[in-house]
Scaffold this motif. Structure first.
Motif, PDB file in Angstrom:
ATOM      1  N   PHE A  74      28.648 -50.393   3.570  1.00  0.00           N
ATOM      2  CA  PHE A  74      28.394 -51.711   1.820  1.00  0.00           C
ATOM      3  C   PHE A  74      26.444 -52.473   2.022  1.00  0.00           C
ATOM      4  O   PHE A  74      26.598 -51.064   0.415  1.00  0.00           O
ATOM      5  N   LYS A  75      26.307 -52.271   2.767  1.00  0.00           N
ATOM      6  CA  LYS A  75      24.772 -52.825   2.876  1.00  0.00           C
ATOM      7  C   LYS A  75      23.791 -51.718   2.490  1.00  0.00           C
ATOM      8  O   LYS A  75      23.275 -51.958   1.149  1.00  0.00           O
ATOM      9  N   ARG A  76      24.317 -50.881   3.016  1.00  0.00           N
ATOM     10  CA  ARG A  76      23.188 -49.585   2.388  1.00  0.00           C
ATOM     11  C   ARG A  76      23.580 -50.020   0.966  1.00  0.00           C
ATOM     12  O   ARG A  76      22.386 -48.704  -0.330  1.00  0.00           O
ATOM     13  N   ARG A  77      25.080 -49.244   0.371  1.00  0.00           N
ATOM     14  CA  ARG A  77      24.609 -48.865  -0.906  1.00  0.00           C
ATOM     15  C   ARG A  77      24.619 -50.264  -1.830  1.00  0.00           C
ATOM     16  O   ARG A  77      24.104 -49.734  -3.262  1.00  0.00           O
ATOM     17  N   PHE A  78      24.574 -51.015  -1.165  1.00  0.00           N
ATOM     18  CA  PHE A  78      24.211 -52.476  -2.669  1.00  0.00           C
ATOM     19  C   PHE A  78      23.037 -53.030  -2.129  1.00  0.00           C
ATOM     20  O   PHE A  78      22.688 -54.272  -2.117  1.00  0.00           O
ATOM     21  N   GLY A  79      22.506 -52.842  -0.754  1.00  0.00           N
ATOM     22  CA  GLY A  79      21.066 -53.298  -0.612  1.00  0.00           C
ATOM     23  C   GLY A  79      20.341 -53.943  -1.632  1.00  0.00           C
ATOM     24  O   GLY A  79      19.189 -54.188  -0.899  1.00  0.00           O
TER      25      GLY A  79
END
Ligand code: G4P
Length: 191
Positions: free
Chosen positions: A42-47
């Protein structure tokens, strides 16, 4: 998320044409290590977004939200309540969520103390089906004068239309896997 597709195929179960059962690692038993990998994804997608709060709905959303929070710098995780406990009588935002899966309508509530005006809120949940739970959360965030910065979903079922509704309303929705069809015990993912 390829690892999640594999896990669903190996450990999940297709029920009829509408439901995928993932009790073994999401809904009844939690694979903490794997769920943490989902949080990282999720962090990668919403970085690129700033997150002041993560909002989910009890009960299955809580674990995934808590294991996502560390990757965003430990924002508070707020979970909307579906029941009306004695401790949350007044001073709450509420919105209705119809459950097509269960054939019920529930009122989800969040205390006014926990979402503040101007908060940038990331919604996290395990399933996106008809979008009722996510829409109820966006409603509550709006009532608070806060902002929805994104909606992160573990498993989206494309054929139930929730994603279309939310994206159509302008929300940024990121699903770790999207299922296009469930039939004869076979789960088909969309690319
Ligand atoms: P919606 O919010 O997207 O409209 O979904 P819907 O009303 O259809 O779903 C209601 C409940 O059923 C939610 O859980 C949701 O996570 C769950 N659900 C929906 N589709 C599936 C599925 O294919 N498999 C599984 N395992 N669950 C599904 P809930 O009532 O909030 O329960 P909880 O598990 O969070 O306590």
């Amino acid at each position: 998320m390829e690892a999640l597709k594999k896990k669903i195929l190996n450990e999940g179960e297709a029920i009829g044409t509408q439901i995928v059962k993932v009790d073994g690692f999401v809904n009844h038993q939690i694979d903490v290590r794997f769920m943490s990998e989902m949080g990282k994804e999720f962090k990668r997608r919403f970085g690129d977004i700033k997150v002041d709060k993560i909002l989910t709905v009890e009960s299955s959303g809580i674990a995934i939200a808590c294991l996502t929070a560390p990757f965003f710098g430990y924002p508070q995780v707020v979970f909307a309540k579906k029941t009306s406990p004695n401790t949350l009588i007044e001073g709450s935002y509420s919105a209705e969520a119809k459950s097509f899966t269960k054939g019920t309508v529930s009122l989800v509530r969040v205390s006014k103390k926990f979402i503040e005006k101007g908060d940038r809120v990331l919604i996290i949940d395990d399933f996106l089906a008809h979008g009722e739970a996510s829409l109820a959360m966006t409603d509550i965030i709006k009532q608070a004068g806060a902002r929805v910065t994104g909606i992160g979903i573990v498993i989206e079922k494309l054929f139930q239309g929730g994603g279309e509704k939310l994206r159509g309303a302008g929300y940024r929705v990121e699903s770790l896997v999207s299922i296009s069809k469930i039939s004869d015990g076979i789960i088909t993912f969309s690319e």
